[in-house]
Scaffold this active site. Structure first.
Site, PDB file in Angstrom:
ATOM      1  N   GLU A   1     -13.209  -8.939  -6.832  1.00 24.65           N
ATOM      2  CA  GLU A   1     -12.759  -9.739  -5.702  1.00 24.65           C
ATOM      3  C   GLU A   1     -12.070 -11.033  -6.125  1.00 24.65           C
ATOM      4  OE1 GLU A   1     -16.220 -10.379  -3.281  1.00 24.65           O
ATOM      5  OE2 GLU A   1     -16.425  -8.260  -2.746  1.00 24.65           O
TER       6      GLU A   1
ATOM      7  N   ALA B   1     -26.221 -14.681   5.768  1.00 23.51           N
ATOM      8  CA  ALA B   1     -26.530 -14.846   7.187  1.00 23.51           C
ATOM      9  C   ALA B   1     -27.110 -13.580   7.791  1.00 23.51           C
ATOM     10  CB  ALA B   1     -25.286 -15.279   7.961  1.00 23.51           C
ATOM     11  N   GLU B   2     -26.495 -12.428   7.496  1.00 21.71           N
ATOM     12  CA  GLU B   2     -26.999 -11.174   8.057  1.00 21.71           C
ATOM     13  C   GLU B   2     -28.401 -10.849   7.557  1.00 21.71           C
ATOM     14  OE1 GLU B   2     -22.923 -11.076   9.193  1.00 21.71           O
ATOM     15  OE2 GLU B   2     -23.819 -11.535   7.269  1.00 21.71           O
TER      16      GLU B   2
ATOM     17  N   THR C   1     -23.678 -19.449   7.117  1.00 22.38           N
ATOM     18  CA  THR C   1     -23.445 -19.581   5.676  1.00 22.38           C
ATOM     19  C   THR C   1     -21.957 -19.765   5.369  1.00 22.38           C
ATOM     20  OG1 THR C   1     -23.503 -17.165   5.530  1.00 22.38           O
ATOM     21  CG2 THR C   1     -25.510 -18.354   4.939  1.00 22.38           C
TER      22      THR C   1
ATOM     23  N   ASN D   1     -20.987 -16.727  10.581  1.00 17.57           N
ATOM     24  CA  ASN D   1     -21.597 -16.288  11.842  1.00 17.57           C
ATOM     25  C   ASN D   1     -23.057 -16.698  11.956  1.00 17.57           C
ATOM     26  OD1 ASN D   1     -21.489 -13.905   9.726  1.00 17.57           O
ATOM     27  ND2 ASN D   1     -23.400 -13.695  10.860  1.00 17.57           N
TER      28      ASN D   1
ATOM     29  N   ASP E   1     -19.863 -11.841  15.062  1.00 19.00           N
ATOM     30  CA  ASP E   1     -19.672 -11.967  13.619  1.00 19.00           C
ATOM     31  C   ASP E   1     -18.247 -12.423  13.308  1.00 19.00           C
ATOM     32  OD1 ASP E   1     -20.022 -11.871  10.891  1.00 19.00           O
ATOM     33  OD2 ASP E   1     -20.007  -9.703  10.727  1.00 19.00           O
TER      34      ASP E   1
ATOM     35  N   LYS F   1     -11.619 -14.306  11.674  1.00 16.75           N
ATOM     36  CA  LYS F   1     -11.895 -12.958  12.155  1.00 16.75           C
ATOM     37  C   LYS F   1     -11.557 -12.751  13.623  1.00 16.75           C
ATOM     38  CE  LYS F   1     -15.738 -11.148   9.349  1.00 16.75           C
ATOM     39  NZ  LYS F   1     -17.127 -10.660   9.496  1.00 16.75           N
TER      40      LYS F   1
END
Length: 691
Positions: free
Chosen positions: A72, A187-188, A246, A266, A311, A338
């Site tokens: 990445e 976060a998730e 985050t 989110n 999200d 997003k």
């Protein structure tokens, strides 16, 4: 009042930023502090770019076990040396002329930490400053390395909680004044977001900014900025789930204003109706926050998605630029988050200058330019019943960086076209699970997919709507409209590079590295590499030769849900690679073809219907990474395990026998009987499928 030394430092940084504009190097994450991902080099142009070929390739990545992770990062280049990070936060230094490995540093990340990462063990890059390379590791350590030797100078622990919250770190640190700054992800998984700044020389914590309030029962607010945010959360908010927010990717620093801009993610859980019963904007979720780089105190904020339930992070890359708006030059910040709108803000004040939809948007009609708030549609509320909403949780633009060409006056966005069905999990049913996803919503792609009915795989085309696909969009930021867009690519595409000679570069999941004419989107050349690309390319010049470099290897969040038709990783072995191109270069060798060789059919471990039913109820704990019924993805196929792995199944799952390779222990979440039931179900199902 700033000290004299601070003023001198700022003047130095401004001078370096201006010098970098004429540089043939790529010394910072987005090349300059503006992070436009624009190169002033002109040797490769629209007339000769069709001769672009391979100069050299690097493949000597540290690979743990047999699971290949995604690349990445965007490399940095300075003084003839290229620096970059790969999976598991390993740092590499190469001779930028030949690709010869000079050194590599493996921080030996705890393989069990992968359970705390929502989206793979990737790393988005390193920072380089005054003879040191800085990397943030997946398990939360910020490390300063000697740029010549790769030896650590200092290490700082960036996590405030290693026990009760699921923090991970996958972002690239940024230089901001005297400090090196890093956020976190999770976060998730259940985490409370914050950004930390450390002294560049010593690694000592300079300041920390919390992006959301914490549980009031655990102590007072850390700053007036947090207290201000708390007023926008209900008293019944789910503090036990961390809150989210985050800052896992984009940050950009303006040395002239000494401001650090932070993109905030989110909330947790996703739906505001579960997260903050009673409502509220829930600051600073899905916001751009401007911080004083010396103190960490907030100067201004702008929330792109108040009370975000979708999200719709504002963590996508931000670009600083000077634009002619309304007849005068404005110093602006641009972002395509997003939520589907392209935002232009005054970077000194945060004032909204424009916000126009760059992709299909159904959750809001528009953004009110006076209030700065979105005008919601009835489709936005899925608290009572599921709704189809665009964009999907993947967003109209995800983390793959966009680029702004000052020459073409266009922003090139790696956009995503997809909608999603959003539904609720009742708030009382959202429970924190360590090392597990705690999103709190039911989501699904809007079209039926796959011959195996796998609900989380990207969709096939519907009769009226496009499939989940990626499109390179050239966006005119001043006019607020589309200039051109590329033909669609399947599934997912990588970051973007633009150059002063009018060439735009982008890799894609299908393994192609494409060159476009910035003026009209004409495809100049497409190079088939056989390896999916997500990372943003860079360009540099040495000895009068212009090079373009891009890291390849597919992974990330979508490494788990299955490779779609057209994906290179579906057809070829998905190994990590670094490509460096030049004019009149050679051909890229395709990787070995991917073959699925069936292992010997295992014997049933149980035929008890109760045991098999129990295993089926638990298989979701495994399928979240490994997929279901042999779906090709980046993880071992549980429906086709070698006999030795079948024999060691319990030792692997419970004792973490393969944790170094990224298969963590689940001893805290599963019992011996649970694991036996899971294995029995998989084997029984595999036997049935093969018959």
């Amino acid at each position: 009042m700033k000290s004299l030394s601070s003023v001198v430092l700022l003047a130095l940084m401004v001078g370096l930023a201006q010098a970098a504009d004429e540089s043939h190097e790529w010394p910072l994450y987005g090349r300059t502090f503006e992070e436009a991902r624009f190169s002033p080099l002109k040797q490769i142009d629209t007339a000769n770019a069709s001769t672009l070929g391979l100069a050299w390739e690097f493949q000597d990545f540290v690979v743990r076990g047999r699971v290949h992770r995604g690349n990445e990062a965007s490399p940095l280049v300075s003084d003839g040396v290229m620096y970059f990070s790969g999976p598991w936060s390993v740092v590499y230094a190469l001779d930028a002329r030949s690709g010869k490995l000079l050194w590599k540093y493996d921080p030996q990340v705890d393989g069990n930490w992968i359970r705390r990462a929502c989206c793979d063990a990737g790393n988005k890059g390193v920072a380089l400053w005054k003879g040191r390379v800085y990397v943030a590791t997946l398990d939360g350590y910020l490390i300063a390395l000697d740029a010549k030797t790769g030896k650590p100078a200092w290490t700082s622990d960036t996590f405030v909680d290693r026990v009760t919250m699921n923090y991970a770190s996958t972002g690239a640190p940024r230089i901001a004044g005297n400090n090196i700054v890093i956020g976190n992800s999770g976060a998730e998984m259940g985490a409370r977001g914050y950004v930390s700044a450390y002294d560049l020389n010593s690694g000592k914590l300079a300041w920390r900014f919390y992006t959301v309030p914490g549980d009031p029962a655990k102590g007072p607010d850390e700053s007036p900025d947090v207290t201000r945010a708390r007023k926008t959360w209900s008293k019944d908010s789910r503090w036990d789930l961390g809150g989210g927010g985050t800052a896992w990717d984009s940050m950009v620093y303006d040395p002239k204003l000494d401001l650090l801009y932070v993109g905030v993610g989110n909330g947790m859980p996703h739906p505001v109706w579960s997260r903050s019963p009673g409502g509220g904007d829930n600051l600073y979720l899905s916001s751009i926050v401007a911080l004083d780089a010396a103190t960490g105190r907030m100067r201004w904020y702008y929330q792109t998605t108040p009370a975000d339930s979708y999200d719709y992070t504002a963590t996508q890359n931000m670009i600083l630029a000077d634009l002619e708006i309304g007849g005068k030059t404005r110093h602006v910040l641009m972002q395509a988050p997003k939520n589907g709108f392209f935002y232009i803000l005054d970077r000194a004040t945060g004032k909204l200058l424009s916000a126009n939809a760059y992709t299909k948007v159904t959750w809001a009609e528009r953004v009110d330019i006076e209030t700065g708030r979105p005008v919601l549609t009835p489709q936005a509320d899925f608290s009572k019943e599921p709704k189809e909403i665009w964009p999907s949780q993947a967003g109209g633009h995800n983390w793959m960086p966009m680029s702004y060409s000052a020459a073409a006056k266009l922003v090139f966005i790696p956009a995503l076209d997809a909608g999603m069905s959003f539904g609720m999990v009742p708030g009382k049913d959202v429970q924190f699970r360590a090392g597990a996803n705690n999103e709190g919503d039911n989501v699904g792609w809007t079209r039926p997919v796959g011959d195996k009915g796998i609900p989380w795989a990207p969709p096939n085309p519907g009769p009226n709507d496009p499939p989940f696909r990626s499109v390179l969009k050239a966006w005119d930021p001043v006019a607020g409209k589309l200039a051109w867009q590329s033909p669609p690519k399947p599934y997912w595409s990588g970051g973007v590079l633009s150059t002063a000679s009018g060439v735009v570069f982008q890799g894609a999941a299908d393994g192609t590295f494409s060159l476009y004419d910035a003026k009209d989107g004409r495809l100049i050349k497409s190079i088939d590499t056989g390896t999916g690309m997500m990372a943003g390319p860079i360009s540099y010049e040495l000895d009068g030769v212009q090079y373009v470099a891009v890291l390849a290897g597919f992974g990330g969040a979508f490494n788990q849900i299955g490779y779609p038709p057209g994906s290179a990783a579906l057809n070829y072995q998905n190994s990590e690679r670094l490509f460096v191109f030049r004019l009149n270069g050679g051909r890229v060798a395709l990787p070995p073809v991917r073959h699925r060789v069936l292992e010997a059919l295992p014997s049933p471990t149980s035929t008890d219907p109760a045991v098999l039913a129990r295993g089926m109820s638990l298989i979701g704990r495994c399928a979240g990474c490994h997929g279901f019924r042999g779906i090709p993805n980046g993880y071992p196929d549980l429906w086709n395990l070698p006999p030795a792995t079948q024999a060691a199944f319990q030792n692997i799952v419970l004792e973490g026998a393969l944790s170094y390779a990224g298969m963590p222990s689940f001893k805290d979440a599963l019992s011996v009987d649970d694991v036996k039931a899971i294995q029995a179900f998989i084997i029984s199902d595999e036997i049935g499928l093969r018959k």
